[in-house]
Design an enzyme around this catalytic site. Sequence first.
Site, PDB file in Angstrom:
ATOM      1  N   ALA A  22       0.623  -1.578   0.419  1.00  0.00           N
ATOM      2  CA  ALA A  22       0.064   0.072  -0.282  1.00  0.00           C
ATOM      3  C   ALA A  22       0.688   1.435  -0.138  1.00  0.00           C
ATOM      4  O   ALA A  22       2.222   1.658   0.108  1.00  0.00           O
ATOM      5  CB  ALA A  22      -0.892  -0.158   1.260  1.00  0.00           C
ATOM      6  N   TYR A  23       0.234   2.177  -0.934  1.00  0.00           N
ATOM      7  CA  TYR A  23       0.754   3.844  -0.052  1.00  0.00           C
ATOM      8  C   TYR A  23       0.378   4.476   0.816  1.00  0.00           C
ATOM      9  O   TYR A  23      -0.606   4.748   1.261  1.00  0.00           O
ATOM     10  CB  TYR A  23       0.087   4.673  -1.461  1.00  0.00           C
ATOM     11  CG  TYR A  23       1.170   6.262  -1.256  1.00  0.00           C
ATOM     12  CD1 TYR A  23       2.297   6.279  -2.197  1.00  0.00           C
ATOM     13  CD2 TYR A  23       0.501   7.176  -0.610  1.00  0.00           C
ATOM     14  CE1 TYR A  23       2.610   7.594  -2.347  1.00  0.00           C
ATOM     15  CE2 TYR A  23       1.508   8.136  -0.373  1.00  0.00           C
ATOM     16  CZ  TYR A  23       2.388   8.266  -1.293  1.00  0.00           C
ATOM     17  OH  TYR A  23       3.031   9.886  -0.894  1.00  0.00           O
ATOM     18  N   THR A  24       1.520   3.911   1.889  1.00  0.00           N
ATOM     19  CA  THR A  24       0.768   4.850   3.410  1.00  0.00           C
ATOM     20  C   THR A  24       1.274   5.291   4.037  1.00  0.00           C
ATOM     21  O   THR A  24       1.374   6.390   4.980  1.00  0.00           O
ATOM     22  CB  THR A  24       1.498   3.586   4.559  1.00  0.00           C
ATOM     23  OG1 THR A  24       2.995   3.088   4.110  1.00  0.00           O
ATOM     24  CG2 THR A  24       0.771   1.554   3.923  1.00  0.00           C
ATOM     25  N   THR A  69      -8.013  -0.073   6.476  1.00  0.00           N
ATOM     26  CA  THR A  69      -7.568   0.749   8.012  1.00  0.00           C
ATOM     27  C   THR A  69      -8.830   1.461   8.186  1.00  0.00           C
ATOM     28  O   THR A  69      -9.530   1.320   7.744  1.00  0.00           O
ATOM     29  CB  THR A  69      -6.330   1.718   6.632  1.00  0.00           C
ATOM     30  OG1 THR A  69      -6.488   2.881   7.858  1.00  0.00           O
ATOM     31  CG2 THR A  69      -6.676   2.441   5.641  1.00  0.00           C
ATOM     32  N   ASP A  70      -8.550   2.051   9.136  1.00  0.00           N
ATOM     33  CA  ASP A  70      -9.681   2.648  10.270  1.00  0.00           C
ATOM     34  C   ASP A  70     -10.077   4.102   9.208  1.00  0.00           C
ATOM     35  O   ASP A  70     -10.778   4.829   9.647  1.00  0.00           O
ATOM     36  CB  ASP A  70      -9.244   2.880  11.935  1.00  0.00           C
ATOM     37  CG  ASP A  70      -7.847   3.415  11.631  1.00  0.00           C
ATOM     38  OD1 ASP A  70      -6.943   3.135  11.139  1.00  0.00           O
ATOM     39  OD2 ASP A  70      -7.232   4.215  11.998  1.00  0.00           O
ATOM     40  N   TYR A  93      -5.022   9.760   1.609  1.00  0.00           N
ATOM     41  CA  TYR A  93      -5.062   8.150   2.664  1.00  0.00           C
ATOM     42  C   TYR A  93      -6.485   7.445   2.742  1.00  0.00           C
ATOM     43  O   TYR A  93      -6.581   6.277   1.931  1.00  0.00           O
ATOM     44  CB  TYR A  93      -3.815   7.865   3.165  1.00  0.00           C
ATOM     45  CG  TYR A  93      -3.361   6.444   3.765  1.00  0.00           C
ATOM     46  CD1 TYR A  93      -3.412   5.823   3.202  1.00  0.00           C
ATOM     47  CD2 TYR A  93      -4.253   6.382   5.211  1.00  0.00           C
ATOM     48  CE1 TYR A  93      -2.305   4.579   3.870  1.00  0.00           C
ATOM     49  CE2 TYR A  93      -4.399   5.103   5.431  1.00  0.00           C
ATOM     50  CZ  TYR A  93      -2.745   3.872   4.802  1.00  0.00           C
ATOM     51  OH  TYR A  93      -3.186   3.091   5.659  1.00  0.00           O
ATOM     52  N   LYS A  97      -7.694   4.281   0.141  1.00  0.00           N
ATOM     53  CA  LYS A  97      -7.808   3.136   0.620  1.00  0.00           C
ATOM     54  C   LYS A  97      -9.198   2.212   0.547  1.00  0.00           C
ATOM     55  O   LYS A  97     -10.140   1.096   0.241  1.00  0.00           O
ATOM     56  CB  LYS A  97      -7.861   3.309   2.443  1.00  0.00           C
ATOM     57  CG  LYS A  97      -6.508   3.114   2.579  1.00  0.00           C
ATOM     58  CD  LYS A  97      -5.114   1.494   2.143  1.00  0.00           C
ATOM     59  CE  LYS A  97      -5.049   0.812   2.300  1.00  0.00           C
ATOM     60  NZ  LYS A  97      -4.600  -0.415   1.794  1.00  0.00           N
ATOM     61  N   TRP A 118      -3.336   0.665  13.414  1.00  0.00           N
ATOM     62  CA  TRP A 118      -2.209   0.595  14.579  1.00  0.00           C
ATOM     63  C   TRP A 118      -0.973   0.259  14.941  1.00  0.00           C
ATOM     64  O   TRP A 118      -0.906  -0.125  15.935  1.00  0.00           O
ATOM     65  CB  TRP A 118      -2.938   1.762  16.479  1.00  0.00           C
ATOM     66  CG  TRP A 118      -3.635   3.430  16.748  1.00  0.00           C
ATOM     67  CD1 TRP A 118      -4.475   3.348  15.358  1.00  0.00           C
ATOM     68  CD2 TRP A 118      -3.869   3.652  17.686  1.00  0.00           C
ATOM     69  NE1 TRP A 118      -4.952   4.530  15.841  1.00  0.00           N
ATOM     70  CE2 TRP A 118      -4.786   4.908  17.249  1.00  0.00           C
ATOM     71  CE3 TRP A 118      -3.057   3.352  18.653  1.00  0.00           C
ATOM     72  CZ2 TRP A 118      -5.090   5.831  17.818  1.00  0.00           C
ATOM     73  CZ3 TRP A 118      -4.052   4.021  19.533  1.00  0.00           C
ATOM     74  CH2 TRP A 118      -4.643   5.620  19.264  1.00  0.00           C
TER      75      TRP A 118
HETATM   76  N1  LIG Z   1       0.676   0.801  10.027  1.00  0.00           N
HETATM   77  C1  LIG Z   1      -0.594   0.806   9.860  1.00  0.00           C
HETATM   78  O1  LIG Z   1      -0.707   1.450  10.718  1.00  0.00           O
HETATM   79  C2  LIG Z   1      -2.092   0.411   9.532  1.00  0.00           C
HETATM   80  C3  LIG Z   1      -3.573   0.674  10.459  1.00  0.00           C
HETATM   81  C4  LIG Z   1      -4.241   0.199   9.432  1.00  0.00           C
HETATM   82  C5  LIG Z   1      -4.122  -0.468   8.268  1.00  0.00           C
HETATM   83  N2  LIG Z   1      -2.813  -0.772   7.672  1.00  0.00           N
HETATM   84  C6  LIG Z   1      -2.692  -1.357   6.289  1.00  0.00           C
HETATM   85  O2  LIG Z   1      -1.859  -2.760   6.455  1.00  0.00           O
HETATM   86  C7  LIG Z   1      -1.166  -2.699   5.516  1.00  0.00           C
HETATM   87  C8  LIG Z   1       0.572  -2.713   5.358  1.00  0.00           C
HETATM   88  O3  LIG Z   1       0.420  -1.746   6.098  1.00  0.00           O
HETATM   89  P1  LIG Z   1       2.200  -1.396   6.676  1.00  0.00           P
HETATM   90  O4  LIG Z   1       1.825  -0.678   7.580  1.00  0.00           O
HETATM   91  O5  LIG Z   1       2.736  -2.030   6.583  1.00  0.00           O
HETATM   92  O6  LIG Z   1       2.905  -0.407   5.357  1.00  0.00           O
HETATM   93  P2  LIG Z   1       3.980  -0.314   5.212  1.00  0.00           P
HETATM   94  O7  LIG Z   1       5.398  -0.602   5.979  1.00  0.00           O
HETATM   95  O8  LIG Z   1       3.952   0.858   4.458  1.00  0.00           O
HETATM   96  O9  LIG Z   1       4.703  -1.513   3.719  1.00  0.00           O
HETATM   97  C9  LIG Z   1       3.866  -1.620   2.955  1.00  0.00           C
HETATM   98  C10 LIG Z   1       4.688  -2.291   1.731  1.00  0.00           C
HETATM   99  O10 LIG Z   1       3.663  -1.530   0.506  1.00  0.00           O
HETATM  100  C11 LIG Z   1       4.620  -1.313  -0.264  1.00  0.00           C
HETATM  101  N3  LIG Z   1       4.375  -0.621  -2.096  1.00  0.00           N
HETATM  102  C12 LIG Z   1       4.156   0.340  -1.447  1.00  0.00           C
HETATM  103  N4  LIG Z   1       4.200   0.918  -2.625  1.00  0.00           N
HETATM  104  C13 LIG Z   1       4.205  -0.271  -3.841  1.00  0.00           C
HETATM  105  C14 LIG Z   1       4.071  -0.377  -4.869  1.00  0.00           C
HETATM  106  N5  LIG Z   1       3.416   0.189  -6.063  1.00  0.00           N
HETATM  107  N6  LIG Z   1       4.744  -1.611  -5.537  1.00  0.00           N
HETATM  108  C15 LIG Z   1       4.324  -2.884  -4.954  1.00  0.00           C
HETATM  109  N7  LIG Z   1       5.236  -2.807  -3.875  1.00  0.00           N
HETATM  110  C16 LIG Z   1       4.534  -0.910  -2.816  1.00  0.00           C
HETATM  111  C17 LIG Z   1       6.279  -0.925   0.121  1.00  0.00           C
HETATM  112  O11 LIG Z   1       7.262  -1.682  -0.612  1.00  0.00           O
HETATM  113  P3  LIG Z   1       8.236  -1.130  -0.126  1.00  0.00           P
HETATM  114  O12 LIG Z   1       9.419  -1.591   1.527  1.00  0.00           O
HETATM  115  O13 LIG Z   1       9.580  -1.584  -1.158  1.00  0.00           O
HETATM  116  O14 LIG Z   1       8.701   0.662  -0.232  1.00  0.00           O
HETATM  117  C18 LIG Z   1       6.154  -2.035   1.374  1.00  0.00           C
HETATM  118  O15 LIG Z   1       6.670  -3.378   1.073  1.00  0.00           O
HETATM  119  C19 LIG Z   1      -1.942  -1.549   4.249  1.00  0.00           C
HETATM  120  O16 LIG Z   1      -2.346  -1.882   3.460  1.00  0.00           O
HETATM  121  C20 LIG Z   1      -2.038  -0.219   5.355  1.00  0.00           C
HETATM  122  O17 LIG Z   1      -3.030   0.445   4.938  1.00  0.00           O
HETATM  123  C21 LIG Z   1      -1.392  -0.280   7.688  1.00  0.00           C
END
Ligand SMILES: NC(=O)c1ccc[n+]([C@@H]2O[C@H](COP(=O)([O-])OP(=O)(O)OC[C@H]3O[C@@H](n4cnc5c(N)ncnc54)[C@H](OP(=O)(O)O)[C@@H]3O)[C@@H](O)[C@H]2O)c1
Length: 261
Positions: A22-24, A69-70, A93, A97, A118
């Site tokens: 995801a683009y986070t 996500t929330d 964002y 999503k 979170w």
């Molecule tokens: N972190 C939170 O608090 C949170 C909360 C709610 C939901 N989520 C959801 O949980 C999921 C994982 O989040 P996360 O926190 O692990 O995010 P993250 O650490 O930013 O990891 C996202 C991953 O997506 C990859 N990515 C981004 N753009 C891409 C593209 N164009 N093609 C291929 N890969 C790409 C990134 O690769 P690179 O490492 O190479 O950049 C990274 O490995 C997401 O769907 C997010 O919306 C996260």
Amino acid sequence: MSDKIRRILNHESPDIILNLAAYTNVEKAEEQREIAFAVNGDALTQICSEISVYNSKQNKNLPLIHFSTDYVFDGGGVEPIRPCARMNPLNVYGQSKAEGEKNILSSPISYLIFRTSWVVSKYRNNFVKTILRKIENDSEINVVGDQYGAPTTAEFIADFLGQLIEDNSLQTRKGVYHICGKGETTWFELANFVFENFKKLKGIPKEKSFRINRISTDEMQSVIKRPRNSRLCCDSLKNTFSIEQIHWKTQVEGIIKDLLQ
Ligand SMILES: NC(=O)c1ccc[n+]([C@@H]2O[C@H](COP(=O)([O-])OP(=O)(O)OC[C@H]3O[C@@H](n4cnc5c(N)ncnc54)[C@H](OP(=O)(O)O)[C@@H]3O)[C@@H](O)[C@H]2O)c1
């Protein structure tokens, strides 16, 4: 993008597709709207379309497990938000999503969408690791104390996914669920919890002082709107997957121990 997915499907013959990409970056998404929507929105149309074609050709029912996500909600109210609640994101964002979710729902494939909140972990950069770094290097920090939610460890999610993948009924599953730590807190309380655990495990030298100041969302003066209420209701997850929801404190304690010992 489509070519890459097609190659994976045709050469690897996977049993499921798990999308955690995801683009986070919530701040950057405001300026890079197109990229955020391409990665979090349009990509899901392409993934679903390729899975659908593959399923028809191979006579399979390959499911997609996707994370959301929330931030798809506006954070109104004080009650835990149910999966069926209306999405109304406050920032780009969240909007991107939400778009991704809608794209999955309008496709014919089997899907499971898990919205979480979170997320912290012993890996990569996240709030818990930032606070630990600040304790070591700074004397005070300001942390928001009026946004409510539940931390969730990536380790907890990974364990759940491991169990889920072993479940043979995955192909027939469809639905949107919430998955997060049990209980609720604020970022301010979470920072204090990290500090308390740091003191317990490592102690603080006499000459070192560290102070956590509680500030409000308004005091942050951020142009990006964030939900105040990120409490997610996990009842349907527990009923459907018979998962034991672990308290956020137990989850977070585990990663702090791993990081400090
Ligand atoms: N972190 C939170 O608090 C949170 C909360 C709610 C939901 N989520 C959801 O949980 C999921 C994982 O989040 P996360 O926190 O692990 O995010 P993250 O650490 O930013 O990891 C996202 C991953 O997506 C990859 N990515 C981004 N753009 C891409 C593209 N164009 N093609 C291929 N890969 C790409 C990134 O690769 P690179 O490492 O190479 O950049 C990274 O490995 C997401 O769907 C997010 O919306 C996260």
